[in-house]
Write a protein that holds these residues in place. Structure first.
Motif, PDB file in Angstrom:
ATOM      1  N   ALA A  50       0.872  -1.198   0.000  1.00 34.01           N
ATOM      2  CA  ALA A  50       0.000   0.000   0.000  1.00 34.01           C
ATOM      3  C   ALA A  50       0.897   1.232   0.000  1.00 34.01           C
ATOM      4  O   ALA A  50       1.367   1.694   1.044  1.00 34.01           O
ATOM      5  CB  ALA A  50      -0.919  -0.006   1.214  1.00 34.01           C
ATOM      6  N   THR A  94      -7.342   1.256  -5.720  1.00 36.24           N
ATOM      7  CA  THR A  94      -8.352   1.165  -4.646  1.00 36.24           C
ATOM      8  C   THR A  94      -8.723   2.575  -4.179  1.00 36.24           C
ATOM      9  O   THR A  94      -8.370   2.971  -3.075  1.00 36.24           O
ATOM     10  CB  THR A  94      -7.776   0.376  -3.435  1.00 36.24           C
ATOM     11  OG1 THR A  94      -7.143  -0.809  -3.909  1.00 36.24           O
ATOM     12  CG2 THR A  94      -8.843   0.010  -2.422  1.00 36.24           C
ATOM     13  N   HIS A 184     -13.142  -7.599  -1.336  1.00 37.08           N
ATOM     14  CA  HIS A 184     -12.069  -6.966  -0.569  1.00 37.08           C
ATOM     15  C   HIS A 184     -12.627  -6.395   0.724  1.00 37.08           C
ATOM     16  O   HIS A 184     -13.764  -5.935   0.761  1.00 37.08           O
ATOM     17  CB  HIS A 184     -11.485  -5.835  -1.423  1.00 37.08           C
ATOM     18  CG  HIS A 184     -10.653  -4.834  -0.679  1.00 37.08           C
ATOM     19  ND1 HIS A 184     -11.144  -3.623  -0.259  1.00 37.08           N
ATOM     20  CD2 HIS A 184      -9.358  -4.851  -0.282  1.00 37.08           C
ATOM     21  CE1 HIS A 184     -10.181  -2.934   0.346  1.00 37.08           C
ATOM     22  NE2 HIS A 184      -9.093  -3.663   0.358  1.00 37.08           N
ATOM     23  N   HIS A 186     -10.964  -4.009   4.213  1.00 37.55           N
ATOM     24  CA  HIS A 186      -9.835  -3.452   4.976  1.00 37.55           C
ATOM     25  C   HIS A 186     -10.492  -2.780   6.171  1.00 37.55           C
ATOM     26  O   HIS A 186     -11.117  -1.731   6.020  1.00 37.55           O
ATOM     27  CB  HIS A 186      -9.053  -2.451   4.125  1.00 37.55           C
ATOM     28  CG  HIS A 186      -8.023  -1.680   4.895  1.00 37.55           C
ATOM     29  ND1 HIS A 186      -6.785  -2.204   5.218  1.00 37.55           N
ATOM     30  CD2 HIS A 186      -8.060  -0.448   5.439  1.00 37.55           C
ATOM     31  CE1 HIS A 186      -6.100  -1.296   5.912  1.00 37.55           C
ATOM     32  NE2 HIS A 186      -6.859  -0.230   6.071  1.00 37.55           N
ATOM     33  N   SER A 189      -6.352   0.315  10.313  1.00 35.51           N
ATOM     34  CA  SER A 189      -4.911   0.216  10.519  1.00 35.51           C
ATOM     35  C   SER A 189      -4.606  -0.138  11.962  1.00 35.51           C
ATOM     36  O   SER A 189      -5.399   0.164  12.858  1.00 35.51           O
ATOM     37  CB  SER A 189      -4.265   1.563  10.221  1.00 35.51           C
ATOM     38  OG  SER A 189      -3.649   1.546   8.973  1.00 35.51           O
ATOM     39  N   GLY A 222      -3.266  -3.288   7.394  1.00 39.47           N
ATOM     40  CA  GLY A 222      -3.635  -2.940   8.764  1.00 39.47           C
ATOM     41  C   GLY A 222      -2.908  -3.697   9.855  1.00 39.47           C
ATOM     42  O   GLY A 222      -3.285  -3.593  11.028  1.00 39.47           O
ATOM     43  N   GLU A 263      -2.810  -5.999   1.363  1.00 38.02           N
ATOM     44  CA  GLU A 263      -2.300  -4.665   0.995  1.00 38.02           C
ATOM     45  C   GLU A 263      -1.717  -3.974   2.206  1.00 38.02           C
ATOM     46  O   GLU A 263      -2.228  -2.934   2.637  1.00 38.02           O
ATOM     47  CB  GLU A 263      -3.424  -3.756   0.505  1.00 38.02           C
ATOM     48  CG  GLU A 263      -4.375  -4.329  -0.462  1.00 38.02           C
ATOM     49  CD  GLU A 263      -5.717  -3.623  -0.379  1.00 38.02           C
ATOM     50  OE1 GLU A 263      -6.552  -3.970  -1.201  1.00 38.02           O
ATOM     51  OE2 GLU A 263      -5.929  -2.763   0.487  1.00 38.02           O
ATOM     52  N   GLY A 265       0.709  -1.567   4.337  1.00 35.65           N
ATOM     53  CA  GLY A 265       1.593  -0.417   4.153  1.00 35.65           C
ATOM     54  C   GLY A 265       2.559  -0.378   5.325  1.00 35.65           C
ATOM     55  O   GLY A 265       3.762  -0.663   5.207  1.00 35.65           O
ATOM     56  N   LYS A 266       1.966  -0.036   6.473  1.00 34.74           N
ATOM     57  CA  LYS A 266       2.769   0.160   7.681  1.00 34.74           C
ATOM     58  C   LYS A 266       3.689  -1.021   8.011  1.00 34.74           C
ATOM     59  O   LYS A 266       4.855  -0.846   8.321  1.00 34.74           O
ATOM     60  CB  LYS A 266       1.772   0.351   8.822  1.00 34.74           C
ATOM     61  CG  LYS A 266       2.265   1.141   9.962  1.00 34.74           C
ATOM     62  CD  LYS A 266       1.109   1.456  10.896  1.00 34.74           C
ATOM     63  CE  LYS A 266       0.582   2.840  10.638  1.00 34.74           C
ATOM     64  NZ  LYS A 266      -0.438   3.241  11.606  1.00 34.74           N
ATOM     65  N   TYR A 360       3.560   6.790   6.595  1.00 39.27           N
ATOM     66  CA  TYR A 360       2.729   7.977   6.846  1.00 39.27           C
ATOM     67  C   TYR A 360       3.527   9.076   7.549  1.00 39.27           C
ATOM     68  O   TYR A 360       2.982   9.840   8.340  1.00 39.27           O
ATOM     69  CB  TYR A 360       1.452   7.598   7.623  1.00 39.27           C
ATOM     70  CG  TYR A 360       0.739   6.405   7.013  1.00 39.27           C
ATOM     71  CD1 TYR A 360       0.073   6.529   5.808  1.00 39.27           C
ATOM     72  CD2 TYR A 360       0.790   5.146   7.608  1.00 39.27           C
ATOM     73  CE1 TYR A 360      -0.543   5.425   5.206  1.00 39.27           C
ATOM     74  CE2 TYR A 360       0.176   4.042   7.021  1.00 39.27           C
ATOM     75  CZ  TYR A 360      -0.485   4.198   5.828  1.00 39.27           C
ATOM     76  OH  TYR A 360      -1.086   3.115   5.232  1.00 39.27           O
TER      77      TYR A 360
HETATM   78  C1  LIG Z   1      -7.651   0.099   1.385  1.00 38.57           C
HETATM   79  C2  LIG Z   1      -6.416   0.136   2.195  1.00 38.57           C
HETATM   80  N1  LIG Z   1      -5.523  -0.862   2.080  1.00 38.57           N
HETATM   81  C3  LIG Z   1      -4.373  -0.857   2.763  1.00 38.57           C
HETATM   82  C4  LIG Z   1      -4.057   0.163   3.636  1.00 38.57           C
HETATM   83  C5  LIG Z   1      -2.756   0.102   4.378  1.00 38.57           C
HETATM   84  O1  LIG Z   1      -2.949   0.076   5.744  1.00 38.57           O
HETATM   85  P1  LIG Z   1      -1.704  -0.174   6.703  1.00 38.57           P
HETATM   86  O2  LIG Z   1      -0.666   0.819   6.363  1.00 38.57           O
HETATM   87  O3  LIG Z   1      -2.228   0.019   8.079  1.00 38.57           O
HETATM   88  O4  LIG Z   1      -1.249  -1.563   6.471  1.00 38.57           O
HETATM   89  C6  LIG Z   1      -4.949   1.214   3.809  1.00 38.57           C
HETATM   90  C7  LIG Z   1      -4.630   2.312   4.719  1.00 38.57           C
HETATM   91  O5  LIG Z   1      -5.192   3.366   4.764  1.00 38.57           O
HETATM   92  C8  LIG Z   1      -6.170   1.207   3.072  1.00 38.57           C
HETATM   93  O6  LIG Z   1      -7.061   2.191   3.198  1.00 38.57           O
END
Ligand SMILES: Cc1ncc(COP(=O)(O)O)c(C=O)c1O
Length: 402
Positions: A50, A94, A184, A186, A189, A222, A263, A265-266, A360
């Motif tokens: 992400a 997305t 999908h 989510h 986070s 998340g 997906e 990110g963190k 972030y």
């Molecule tokens: C649709 C979607 N996927 C993935 C993420 C990534 O989340 P994280 O960084 O907490 O893993 C986000 C975060 O805003 C999101 O909105």
């Protein structure tokens, strides 16, 4: 042991590139990706990074080389991904609250499309019928996540199509012929509890039975990483085992194979990032000792926006006596990075290091108060490399009609 960057290297980076400065550890990014991939290796899994967490193209290239996919929330992120070398099939778009034109463009770029709105699904289906299968984002009505701002799967959230509106999705499928290839969710986070992911998975697997062409389950991101001392993140091995068992049993019962997408990110970049600032002033008032730094919420907004905690260390004076400070920025707002924080004694000029700043951090930075955004560097086996230069006054003026 998870790789980390030594204080010596961090200090050397500030000598070369000055402060404030974001530093990213390539080895740690690779380690996080490998750990996550291993946890789910019993499944047909695709990890889409992400990139809203950290979109520097040099970081994107690392994921591209690793064979990851990429999750993009805007068309510009999609363009970054293409320029970083990702195959369109490895990109998922997305967005939320964007108009049909954005989806039309995404389709022309041949990327995967995730739709989170019934009206858009209908318009898309009317335009393309069964020629361009899509993923549909479900709002599972699960309240989870580190705080309400990053909780995206509860009943009042703007994200996704309510699970209670599943029949309407099916009606659109029947009317327009649009093919739903995946579902999908989510939920938010910073989710630590395996049960939250399992509850979401159970809901979506059940729902998936209604879609005959479906072979993808996208469980979002998340995964919690630890921010505070002695805090723990999600147990990724346990998560991997629990979800894999559930999915494997589902596949056997339904006699079909499922691709599982994530997906995160963190989880992939947060702990690889360090934000380095310099102490500019010390100030004692009757109730508090302040240490001011050469940055503010224009560079790292998480503490002010989410009440997020970042470990801060005085890496210039690691053996100094412990003292209690409010760490504050130089923005004309109450931009407090930390209240009543014990640090080794801070002297003007000392470098304060914010941990866990990869996700972030730079990405949510701004030019508020007409201050420039900091530089970013990447540490890897080739040394310390500049991957984004510090902005200048000229950058601030660029585009203005002078
Ligand atoms: C649709 C979607 N996927 C993935 C993420 C990534 O989340 P994280 O960084 O907490 O893993 C986000 C975060 O805003 C999101 O909105």
């Amino acid at each position: 042991m998870a790789p980390t960057i030594s204080n010596e290297i961090l200090l050397a980076a500030t000598k070369e590139f000055a402060t404030p400065l974001y530093v990213y550890d390539e080895e740690r990014i690779r380690y996080q990706y490998a750990t996550l991939s291993r946890a789910f290796n019993k499944l047909d899994v695709n990890i889409f990074y992400a990139c809203k967490a950290l979109s520097n193209i040099n970081v994107l290239r690392i994921f591209q080389q690793l064979g990851a996919g990429i999750d993009c929330v805007s068309l510009n992120e999609v363009q970054f991904a293409l320029r970083a070398g990702f195959d369109p099939a490895k990109i998922i778009f997305t967005p939320n609250s964007v108009s049909i034109e954005d989806y039309v463009e995404a389709r022309s770029l041949q990327v995967n499309i995730n739709i989170d709105n019934l009206h858009i699904l209908k318009q898309f289906g009317e335009l393309y019928g069964n020629t361009y299968p899509v993923v549909v984002r479900i709002n599972p009505h699960i309240l989870a996540g580190g705080n309400i701002k990053i909780s995206t799967g509860h009943i009042d959230s703007k994200f996704g199509i309510s699970i209670d509106q599943a029949e309407q999705i099916l009606d659109i499928v029947t009317e327009t012929g649009v093919v739903v290839k995946g579902l999908h969710l989510h939920t938010g986070s910073e989710i630590k509890e395996v049960e939250v992911f399992l509850n979401g998975l159970n809901l979506i697997l059940e729902l998936s039975k209604k879609f005959k062409d479906l072979d993808i389950i996208d469980l979002g991101g998340g995964f919690k990483v630890p921010y505070k001392p002695n805090e723990t993140g999600v147990n990724i091995q346990e998560l991997g085992t629990t979800l894999s068992e559930k999915i494997t049993a589902f596949e056997a019962s339904q006699h079909k194979k499922i691709q599982v997408w994530f997906e995160p990110g963190k989880y992939l970049v947060s702990e690889a990032g360090y934000f380095l600032t310099k102490a500019t002033i010390l100030k004692e008032n009757p109730t508090r000792s302040f240490v001011g730094v050469d940055s503010g919420f224009n560079h790292l907004i998480r503490p002010m926006f989410y009440d997020a905690y970042h470990i801060i260390q005085n890496i210039s004076n690691p053996n100094g006596a412990l003292k209690t400070y409010n760490v504050v920025g130089n923005i004309c707002e109450t931009d407090t990075f930390a209240w009543d924080r014990e640090l080794n004694e801070v002297r003007p000029g000392d470098i304060l290091c914010f941990k866990n700043a990869g996700a972030y951090g730079f990405e949510m930075s701004s030019r508020f108060n007409s201050r420039v955004r900091p530089a970013e560097v990447l540490v890897n086996k080739n040394g310390i490399q500049l991957i984004r230069r510090r902005e200048t006054l000229e950058d601030l003026l660029e585009g203005q009609v002078l």
